[in-house]
Design a protein around this motif. Structure first.
Motif, PDB file in Angstrom:
ATOM      1  N   SER A  40       0.818  -1.008   0.112  1.00  0.00           N
ATOM      2  CA  SER A  40       0.121  -0.040  -0.056  1.00  0.00           C
ATOM      3  C   SER A  40       0.943   1.237  -0.054  1.00  0.00           C
ATOM      4  O   SER A  40       0.517   2.270  -0.311  1.00  0.00           O
ATOM      5  CB  SER A  40      -0.984   0.050   1.224  1.00  0.00           C
ATOM      6  OG  SER A  40      -1.997  -1.131   1.356  1.00  0.00           O
ATOM      7  N   PRO A  46      -6.757  -1.370  -2.054  1.00  0.00           N
ATOM      8  CA  PRO A  46      -7.588  -2.430  -2.594  1.00  0.00           C
ATOM      9  C   PRO A  46      -6.621  -3.265  -3.549  1.00  0.00           C
ATOM     10  O   PRO A  46      -7.036  -4.440  -3.805  1.00  0.00           O
ATOM     11  CB  PRO A  46      -8.798  -1.670  -3.125  1.00  0.00           C
ATOM     12  CG  PRO A  46      -8.752  -0.417  -2.314  1.00  0.00           C
ATOM     13  CD  PRO A  46      -7.354   0.053  -2.123  1.00  0.00           C
ATOM     14  N   GLN A  47      -6.051  -2.527  -4.606  1.00  0.00           N
ATOM     15  CA  GLN A  47      -5.039  -3.292  -5.588  1.00  0.00           C
ATOM     16  C   GLN A  47      -4.008  -4.093  -4.847  1.00  0.00           C
ATOM     17  O   GLN A  47      -3.893  -5.325  -5.158  1.00  0.00           O
ATOM     18  CB  GLN A  47      -4.512  -2.361  -6.500  1.00  0.00           C
ATOM     19  CG  GLN A  47      -4.022  -3.066  -7.519  1.00  0.00           C
ATOM     20  CD  GLN A  47      -3.088  -2.093  -8.544  1.00  0.00           C
ATOM     21  OE1 GLN A  47      -2.961  -0.995  -8.244  1.00  0.00           O
ATOM     22  NE2 GLN A  47      -2.491  -2.534  -9.696  1.00  0.00           N
ATOM     23  N   ALA A  49      -4.322  -5.593  -1.931  1.00  0.00           N
ATOM     24  CA  ALA A  49      -5.216  -6.599  -1.571  1.00  0.00           C
ATOM     25  C   ALA A  49      -5.639  -7.746  -2.657  1.00  0.00           C
ATOM     26  O   ALA A  49      -5.472  -8.983  -2.373  1.00  0.00           O
ATOM     27  CB  ALA A  49      -6.522  -6.415  -0.699  1.00  0.00           C
ATOM     28  N   PHE A  94     -16.429  -3.164   0.744  1.00  0.00           N
ATOM     29  CA  PHE A  94     -15.194  -3.018  -0.182  1.00  0.00           C
ATOM     30  C   PHE A  94     -15.368  -1.825  -1.038  1.00  0.00           C
ATOM     31  O   PHE A  94     -14.344  -0.874  -0.947  1.00  0.00           O
ATOM     32  CB  PHE A  94     -14.883  -4.218  -0.979  1.00  0.00           C
ATOM     33  CG  PHE A  94     -13.580  -4.323  -1.279  1.00  0.00           C
ATOM     34  CD1 PHE A  94     -12.589  -5.195  -0.444  1.00  0.00           C
ATOM     35  CD2 PHE A  94     -13.163  -3.762  -2.420  1.00  0.00           C
ATOM     36  CE1 PHE A  94     -11.210  -5.037  -0.915  1.00  0.00           C
ATOM     37  CE2 PHE A  94     -11.827  -3.720  -2.897  1.00  0.00           C
ATOM     38  CZ  PHE A  94     -10.641  -4.568  -2.241  1.00  0.00           C
ATOM     39  N   ASP A  99      -9.341   4.734  -0.995  1.00  0.00           N
ATOM     40  CA  ASP A  99      -8.164   4.209  -0.592  1.00  0.00           C
ATOM     41  C   ASP A  99      -7.546   4.935   0.505  1.00  0.00           C
ATOM     42  O   ASP A  99      -6.809   4.228   1.311  1.00  0.00           O
ATOM     43  CB  ASP A  99      -7.253   4.692  -1.942  1.00  0.00           C
ATOM     44  CG  ASP A  99      -5.836   4.164  -1.750  1.00  0.00           C
ATOM     45  OD1 ASP A  99      -5.750   3.199  -1.551  1.00  0.00           O
ATOM     46  OD2 ASP A  99      -4.893   5.218  -1.871  1.00  0.00           O
ATOM     47  N   THR A 102      -8.831   2.813   3.648  1.00  0.00           N
ATOM     48  CA  THR A 102      -8.459   1.616   3.883  1.00  0.00           C
ATOM     49  C   THR A 102      -6.995   1.673   4.151  1.00  0.00           C
ATOM     50  O   THR A 102      -6.653   0.937   5.199  1.00  0.00           O
ATOM     51  CB  THR A 102      -8.262   0.990   2.211  1.00  0.00           C
ATOM     52  OG1 THR A 102      -9.880   1.211   1.761  1.00  0.00           O
ATOM     53  CG2 THR A 102      -7.738  -0.328   2.394  1.00  0.00           C
ATOM     54  N   ILE A 150     -11.238  -6.727   3.715  1.00  0.00           N
ATOM     55  CA  ILE A 150     -10.725  -5.267   3.194  1.00  0.00           C
ATOM     56  C   ILE A 150      -9.091  -5.451   2.995  1.00  0.00           C
ATOM     57  O   ILE A 150      -8.838  -4.806   2.046  1.00  0.00           O
ATOM     58  CB  ILE A 150     -11.026  -4.475   4.349  1.00  0.00           C
ATOM     59  CG1 ILE A 150     -12.675  -4.447   4.623  1.00  0.00           C
ATOM     60  CG2 ILE A 150     -10.727  -2.950   3.967  1.00  0.00           C
ATOM     61  CD1 ILE A 150     -13.279  -4.249   3.091  1.00  0.00           C
ATOM     62  N   ALA A 151      -8.519  -5.963   3.965  1.00  0.00           N
ATOM     63  CA  ALA A 151      -7.245  -5.710   3.754  1.00  0.00           C
ATOM     64  C   ALA A 151      -6.119  -7.022   4.175  1.00  0.00           C
ATOM     65  O   ALA A 151      -4.985  -6.843   4.481  1.00  0.00           O
ATOM     66  CB  ALA A 151      -6.643  -4.625   4.616  1.00  0.00           C
ATOM     67  N   TYR A 191     -14.307 -10.948  -4.343  1.00  0.00           N
ATOM     68  CA  TYR A 191     -13.193 -10.142  -5.388  1.00  0.00           C
ATOM     69  C   TYR A 191     -13.475 -10.328  -6.587  1.00  0.00           C
ATOM     70  O   TYR A 191     -13.216  -9.261  -7.512  1.00  0.00           O
ATOM     71  CB  TYR A 191     -11.812 -10.792  -4.877  1.00  0.00           C
ATOM     72  CG  TYR A 191     -11.286 -10.298  -3.537  1.00  0.00           C
ATOM     73  CD1 TYR A 191      -9.849  -9.671  -3.801  1.00  0.00           C
ATOM     74  CD2 TYR A 191     -11.730  -9.991  -2.467  1.00  0.00           C
ATOM     75  CE1 TYR A 191      -9.281  -8.787  -2.599  1.00  0.00           C
ATOM     76  CE2 TYR A 191     -11.246  -9.364  -1.434  1.00  0.00           C
ATOM     77  CZ  TYR A 191     -10.017  -8.811  -1.531  1.00  0.00           C
ATOM     78  OH  TYR A 191      -9.254  -8.210  -0.537  1.00  0.00           O
ATOM     79  N   GLN A 196     -11.903  -7.110  -8.846  1.00  0.00           N
ATOM     80  CA  GLN A 196     -10.719  -6.766  -8.599  1.00  0.00           C
ATOM     81  C   GLN A 196      -9.490  -7.576  -9.328  1.00  0.00           C
ATOM     82  O   GLN A 196      -8.125  -7.309  -9.128  1.00  0.00           O
ATOM     83  CB  GLN A 196     -10.507  -7.072  -6.864  1.00  0.00           C
ATOM     84  CG  GLN A 196     -11.366  -6.282  -6.180  1.00  0.00           C
ATOM     85  CD  GLN A 196     -10.928  -4.772  -6.302  1.00  0.00           C
ATOM     86  OE1 GLN A 196      -9.803  -4.445  -5.955  1.00  0.00           O
ATOM     87  NE2 GLN A 196     -11.911  -3.954  -6.387  1.00  0.00           N
TER      88      GLN A 196
END
Length: 253
Positions: A40, A46-47, A49, A94, A99, A102, A150-151, A191, A196
């Motif tokens: 991150s 999110p990307q 994850a 989600f 961002d 998150t 989420i993470a 996902y 995602q």
């Protein structure tokens, strides 16, 4: 080329996934999951994850083969329904969490995890084992499922319930591995539905996939060669710097 090409991304991703694999291999299994916090720093959370999930699923296959049938069935019967509810809520939330939010959540979870580890190290005497509780187990499993969706940061909430039970170390490790293997494979569904797994994310995951068996086998090899304390100190130092940076960015400071 539809692939993350920034060398600094891989400078963070390679050690992060190796640490994940080492933990899945049974060495310092409470070290946490540094992949999303570290990635991150370079890409949206999110990307990070989404890229992490296929690699974690590959690690889970090796972990499950090692501990199959050794988990605590009584606790799993309580944890699974809570985890499924948490994953559902995490999937619904989600797309609604930005961002910055998150990153703030991932950073806070990392710092809370470190604070708990420091408190455990400072406390010299342990309380008596906590009793089994379906209500507490279901609640913390739901929180773990949510933060994991989420993470991939479900470790601290699950530990809040499982660690005070004072289960046998092998049973605790097996229960934790089985719980997160289930969560990770169930998380594939939201996902996919949330879009995602873009070509960029999947190809980047594929490139990092060989780190899964390397990390797990390294963890098995390290079990009798290096102390947990040294490994934990390195991981905790890394998570401290990363957690502070993510909280800073999440607050927009």
């Amino acid at each position: 080329m539809v692939l993350i090409s920034d060398p600094w991304f891989y400078a963070l991703a390679i050690p992060a996934f190796l640490i994940n694999g080492i933990s899945k291999g049974g060495f310092a299994s409470a070290a946490g999951n540094p992949s999303v916090p570290l990635l991150s720093l370079m890409i949206p959370a999110p990307q990070a994850a989404a890229i992490s999930l296929p690699v974690l699923c590959a690690m889970d296959l090796t972990g499950l083969r090692r501990i199959w049938g050794r988990w605590c069935q009584r606790e799993m019967r309580v944890l699974i329904p809570g985890a499924l509810l948490g994953i559902l809520l995490g999937g619904l939330a989600f797309g609604a969490i930005g961002d910055r939010e998150t990153k703030l959540m991932v950073g806070l979870i990392s710092l809370i995890f470190l604070a708990r580890a420091a408190w455990q190290a400072w406390r010299r005497s342990l309380p008596p084992p906590a009793p089994h509780s379906a209500a507490k187990g279901g609640f913390w499993a739901a929180v773990s499922g949510f933060t994991s969706t989420i993470a991939h940061a479900g470790g601290p909430p699950l530990a809040v319930y499982l660690y005070p039970l004072r289960l046998d170390r092998a049973v605790l490790t097996s229960t934790t591995i089985a719980f997160f293997a289930l969560c990770n494979y169930v998380k594939l569904v939201p996902y996919v539905l949330l879009g995602q797994f873009s070509a960029e994310n999947l190809l980047t995951s594929l490139l990092l996939l060989p780190l899964a068996p390397i990390g797990v086998r390294t963890g098995m090899w390290l079990q009798t060669r290096i102390s947990d304390r040294l490994f934990y100190n390195l991981v905790y130092a890394m998570l401290l710097v990363t957690g502070v940076k993510l909280v800073w960015d999440g607050l927009g400071l």
